[in-house]
Design a protein around this motif. Sequence first.
Motif, short mmCIF file in Angstrom:
data_model
loop_
_atom_site.label_atom_id
_atom_site.label_comp_id
_atom_site.label_asym_id
_atom_site.label_seq_id
_atom_site.Cartn_x
_atom_site.Cartn_y
_atom_site.Cartn_z
N LEU A 172 0.83 -1.20 0.00
CA LEU A 172 0.00 0.00 0.00
C LEU A 172 0.87 1.25 0.00
O LEU A 172 0.57 2.23 -0.70
N SER A 173 1.95 1.22 0.76
CA SER A 173 2.89 2.35 0.74
C SER A 173 3.45 2.54 -0.66
O SER A 173 3.51 3.67 -1.17
N ARG A 174 3.81 1.44 -1.30
CA ARG A 174 4.37 1.54 -2.65
C ARG A 174 3.33 2.07 -3.63
O ARG A 174 3.66 2.85 -4.53
N PHE A 175 2.08 1.67 -3.47
CA PHE A 175 1.02 2.18 -4.33
C PHE A 175 0.93 3.70 -4.22
O PHE A 175 0.87 4.41 -5.24
N PHE A 176 0.92 4.24 -2.99
CA PHE A 176 0.80 5.69 -2.81
C PHE A 176 1.99 6.42 -3.44
O PHE A 176 1.83 7.49 -4.05
N ILE A 177 3.19 5.85 -3.32
CA ILE A 177 4.38 6.48 -3.91
C ILE A 177 4.34 6.39 -5.43
O ILE A 177 4.59 7.38 -6.14
N ASP A 178 4.02 5.22 -5.95
CA ASP A 178 4.02 5.04 -7.40
C ASP A 178 2.92 5.84 -8.08
O ASP A 178 3.09 6.31 -9.22
#
Length: 689
Positions: free
Chosen positions: A227-233
């Motif tokens: 989920l963190s990676r989704f927000f960054i990407d």
Amino acid sequence: MTKTHGHQPDHGNQTRDSATSGAPLTPPHAVIADPFWERYTELVRTTVIPYQWEALNDRVEGAEPSHAVRNFRIAAGLEDGSFHGFVFQDSDLAKWLEAVGHSLAQHPDPELERTADAAIDLIAAAQHPSGYLNTYFTIQEPGQQWTNLLDCHELYCAGHLIEAAVAYHRATGKRVLLDVVIRLVDHIDEVFGPREGQLRGYDGHQEIELALVKLFEATGERRYLELSRFFIDERGRAPNFLREEWERRGRVSHFVGKMAALDLSYNQAHVPVREQNVAVGHAVRAVYMYTAMADLARLTGDASLHDACRVLWSNMTGRQMYITGAIGATHHGEAFTFDYDLPNDTVYAETCASIGLIFFARRMLQLEPRGEYADVMERALYNTVLGSMSMDGRHYFYVNPLEVWPAASAGNPGRRHVKATRQPWFGCSCCPPNVARLLSSLGEYLYQVSDDDRTVYAHLFVGSIVTLSVAGHDVTLRQESSLPWSGRATFTIGSLAAREPRGQHGPGEAAFQLALRVPAWRAGEPQLRVNGEDAAYNVNDGYALVDRAWREGDTVEWILPMAAQLMTAHPNVRANAGRVAIQRGPLVYCLEEIDNGGPLASLVLPADATLEERVSDILLPGMVMLDGRAMREETFDSLGETNRGEAGTLYRPFMPAFTEVPVRAVPYFLWGNRELGEMNVWLRTHAGL
């Protein structure tokens, strides 16, 4: 009275968890045992945390009310009323709870724990059955959740609550707050994502991204990392979510209540994060995002994120950082401006921004241990973060200027954000609890073990005791430090407990490499002594490497030459042309009116000035002041009508007249603790005087 959304857990009968099964290992927390830093960690524990609890409950006379606790009481249905404060007010209570967690980890305090448990019960009672938790939208705009991510900080507040839960669970083993945030994050994970029906969005103020990494490390749940990676990407991708949301709302800003322009660089959402190569926009949002990017690069092996972090670090610290480790040049948007634009008198330099810079520096060290990252971490910590809080722990700077003229702060609208004295609290009070949570977790920033389990890095020279897992052993390391007043740190190898058979070394031995930072501020080559004997060392990436088979009782002395040095800025920093700053060790120094009279702008420090070190207890025990001689340009009024011009004249032909005077410099972080007056870091200089 509204209905309570959550539940009322019983902390008194609550059991304490052991570490969550399957969770990644968290780095050890060193215990601070240092004559300089213990004063501050004790101040946080005994004064700052209790004082801030009173402020959060609106019980500090003369301070701006917080409303943070009362908002939760209203949201929980325990009290009638309206929401007050900023839309992100929940985060102040969350940061306070995180500071409490870090403090309890080192100093158990049953009374403080009971106070925190009651606050946690209140938060749990305000949670919706769905897991949603935010007092503003519960009280003020029910049903409008997730409709204004650009302005309203919902995910930002959730992020700070996550960080608080992880710290509190680690300290106490209690799960109430951890379970609250797990339900909250599970709800967020249902709302946001790439699947049909989900929001492909992200918050206008970054924070949840780095918090989700901490939750992953605490629980081992991979979904939180993803989920963190989704927000960054997702950030900055086309079509741009924040722009589309802004259009749907009729381009109306929550903060001004009317149509407003949109500048996505303010939110670092103008282009995808991997394409960003200059630090822009709101400084705190930027460094929180960079911190998460570095976390994800480390945990996922994403080389493109790592490269972006390097580029952004280089621009920010090489072209947009003050000598004090402060960032954010303008109060318009609390933001970066452009390369080398670093005004001293209208600076913003928010405390939270330097704290975020420290977060980013630590993550860069975890990615690749390089001395430059720890140098910046140390610079921001000793100068801006410490300088933001008064010696009594009850007054704070939000803005950290390098030049103060009290009359201008009071009379010039363009400088009213620059306070000449620290304030008891702020309506927007993000900085004071941020200071508390950083200083109470200082032990997490000192040491690091390499990924190959062979090298112990000492990033900061702070007296401490830590147990590290290295080279198949649990190694206790004690550091004694005389910083910041003199440059000596001694490391003693304590117990060596083998966890498994390791190599050919005998009992009571452990072969590993000790890496000691070679600070950029050193005034000469450091000296290394092992067990009282001079020893050679190699330097790699800013660290001196000492590789040997260690035995219990071995000592390492790291002697760092320290002297006052005149520092100059890059020629493109127009604000500092013809000026110098004084630095000694990690400390930047400044001149105050109480010691030197005014106006400070009339002082000219010779380029070959000799600055004598003088130990004084005026502000802190063992504090080093610097005394020297300077030239003071005579004012028009002092010349008189018969001497080169007319007294009181606003302008006159240039006819310089100087008088030699004594000057005294004190550490910047201690300025403003005596009486109201001018302060300057950058001083006029002249090589010919």
